[in-house]
Design an enzyme around this catalytic site. Structure first.
Site, mmCIF file in Angstrom:
data_model
loop_
_atom_site.group_PDB
_atom_site.id
_atom_site.type_symbol
_atom_site.label_atom_id
_atom_site.label_comp_id
_atom_site.label_asym_id
_atom_site.label_seq_id
_atom_site.Cartn_x
_atom_site.Cartn_y
_atom_site.Cartn_z
ATOM 1 N N CYS A 215 0.933 -1.127 0.143
ATOM 2 C CA CYS A 215 -0.004 0.217 0.091
ATOM 3 C C CYS A 215 0.925 1.291 0.002
ATOM 4 O O CYS A 215 1.858 1.142 -0.862
ATOM 5 C CB CYS A 215 -0.985 -0.112 1.293
ATOM 6 S SG CYS A 215 -0.325 -0.743 2.870
ATOM 7 N N ALA A 217 2.593 2.533 3.132
ATOM 8 C CA ALA A 217 3.612 2.244 4.141
ATOM 9 C C ALA A 217 3.900 0.655 4.123
ATOM 10 O O ALA A 217 4.683 0.157 4.713
ATOM 11 C CB ALA A 217 3.075 2.653 5.592
HETATM 12 N N1 PTR Z 1 3.893 8.041 9.359
HETATM 13 C C1 PTR Z 1 2.833 7.418 8.732
HETATM 14 C C2 PTR Z 1 1.658 7.745 9.370
HETATM 15 O O1 PTR Z 1 1.417 7.453 10.428
HETATM 16 O O2 PTR Z 1 0.686 8.315 8.513
HETATM 17 C C3 PTR Z 1 2.980 5.989 8.419
HETATM 18 C C4 PTR Z 1 1.683 5.421 7.963
HETATM 19 C C5 PTR Z 1 1.501 5.610 6.331
HETATM 20 C C6 PTR Z 1 1.550 4.141 8.411
HETATM 21 C C7 PTR Z 1 0.297 5.002 5.712
HETATM 22 C C8 PTR Z 1 0.363 3.636 7.679
HETATM 23 C C9 PTR Z 1 -0.281 4.045 6.524
HETATM 24 O O3 PTR Z 1 -1.322 3.227 5.833
HETATM 25 P P1 PTR Z 1 -0.998 2.033 4.789
HETATM 26 O O4 PTR Z 1 0.138 1.054 5.324
HETATM 27 O O5 PTR Z 1 -2.121 1.466 4.551
HETATM 28 O O6 PTR Z 1 -0.230 2.528 3.552
#
Ligand code: PTR
Ligand code: PTR
Length: 288
Positions: A215, A217
C-alpha cells in the site's frame, strides 16, 4: 462453526477490539537495525515504518545495496498443506523502483497487489513504478513492458513482462490494484473487498512464490488483505478462524500490520459476513 460464533460474540461485546488494542504493534524482541543505517534511511518512505531484520527481504543482485523496506510474511493454513507466501512492502519511492523490481525478479514473484492510489488527498502515496500501457520502462539491468490494462469497477488489472537484460530471462507479471481504499481507512464496501481478495486468491492458485503486496507504508491495508485471505483459506480448510492470532503472526513478521481498530473491525466483520452468507465455506475435501 464455533470460531464464527466467537467472532460474532466478540464483535458484539467489544471484546475482540479490546484484545486487539492490547496486542503489541511491534514484537519487542525483534530489531530493525538495517533500516536505520545512514545509507538506507532514504529508502524508507516513512521514518516510523521499518522492516524487522530477521524477515527482511535481502536483495542479492542490486548495485544499490541489499536493503529494501520489505518483509517476507508466510501464513500457514493448518490442515490444508497450504502456506500463503507474501512479501509485504511499502509503495516504491522514485529512488527504489529498480530495487522493487529487482526484488520481484529475485523472489520469483508473478503477482503484485497494490492497495493504494498514487496520490491521496493531494499527497504522494506511491511512485508510479510501472510504464504506461504499451510502453517499456528500463531500470538498470531490467526492463518492464506493459502489455494489458483493464479497468473493472474500482479495480485495475495490468499485465507486464519483466525482463532481465543480463540473462534474457522473461517473466509475466500480473498487477492487481484496488483503487478506492484510503490509508488509515477501510474499504467502502465489504463485498467489493471480499471479491478483490477472492480474485487475488484465484490469481495465486498453484503458485508457491510470494505475492508482493503493498500500500503506501505496507502495513495497514496490506495487513487487512493478508488477514482476509488467510481467514478465507482457513474457512475453506474447515479450520477455526482466530483473527487475533492471525494479527500476532503477521506482526511477528512485519511490524504494525493492520493500522487501527477500525480496520480490524472491518475485516473481522467482512470475514463473518462472508461466512454467514455462504460466500466462504468449507470445501468438500476438508469437511470432516
Ligand atoms: N507515518 C505514517 C503515518 O502514520 O501516517 C505512516 C503510515 C502511512 C502508516 C500510511 C500507515 C499507512 O497506511 P498503509 O500502510 O495502509 O499505507
Ligand atoms: N470435522 C471438523 C471437526 O469437528 O473436527 C469440523 C470442524 C472444523 C468443526 C473446525 C469446527 C471447527 O472449528 P470452528 O468451529 O472453530 O470453526
Amino acid at each position: 462453526a464455533q470460531s464464527m460464533l466467537l467472532l460474532a460474540d466478540g464483535l458484539a461485546s467489544g471484546a475482540l477490539i479490546a484484545q486487539y488494542e492490547q496486542l503489541y504493534r511491534k514484537n519487542p524482541e525483534l530489531t530493525s537495525l538495517e533500516s536505520k543505517k545512514p545509507e538506507n534511511q532514504s529508502k524508507n518512505r516513512y521514518r516510523d515504518i521499518s522492516p524487522y531484520d530477521v524477515t527482511r527481504v535481502i536483495l542479492m543482485g542490486s548495485s544499490n545495496g541489499d536493503y529494501i523496506n520489505a518483509n517476507y510474511v508466510n501464513m500457514e493454513i493448518p490442515g490444508s498443506g497450504i502456506i500463503n507466501r507474501y512479501i509485504a512492502t511499502q509503495g516504491p519511492l522514485s529512488s527504489t523502483v529498480a530495487d522493487f523490481w529487482q526484488m520481484v525478479l529475485e523472489a520469483g514473484s508473478t503477482l503484485v497487489v497494490m492497495l493504494t492510489t498514487l496520490v491521496e488527498r493531494g499527497r504522494a502515496k506511491c511512485h508510479q513504478y510501472w510504464p504506461a500501457y504499451n510502453e517499456t520502462l528500463t531500470l538498470r539491468n531490467l526492463t518492464l513492458t506493459s502489455t494489458a490494462e483493464n479497468v473493472e469497477d474500482t479495480f485495475i488489472f495490468r499485465e507486464f513482462i519483466l525482463r532481465d537484460i543480463n540473462t534474457g530471462e522473461e517473466r509475466d507479471i500480473t498487477h492487481m490494484q484496488y483503487c478506492s481504499w484510503p490509508d488509515h481507512g477501510v474499504p467502502s464496501d465489504w463485498r467489493q473487498f471480499t471479491t478483490f481478495t477472492e480474485r487475488v486468491r484465484a490469481a495465486r492458485t498453484g503458485i508457491v512464490e510470494p505475492a508482493v503486496v503493498h500500500c503506501s507504508a505496507g502495513i495497514g491495508r496490506t495487513g487487512v488483505l493478508v488477514l482476509m485471505e488467510t481467514a478465507l483459506c482457513l474457512i475453506e480448510a474447515n479450520q477455526p478462524v482466530y483473527p487475533l492470532d492471525i494479527v500476532r503472526s503477521m506482526r511477528d513478521q512485519r511490524a504494525m500490520m493492520i493500522q487501527n481498530a477500525s480496520q480490524y473491525r472491518f475485516v473481522c466483520e467482512a470475514v463473518h459476513k462472508a461466512y454467514s452468507e455462504g460466500i466462504a465455506k468449507p470445501l468438500p475435501e476438508f469437511s470432516r
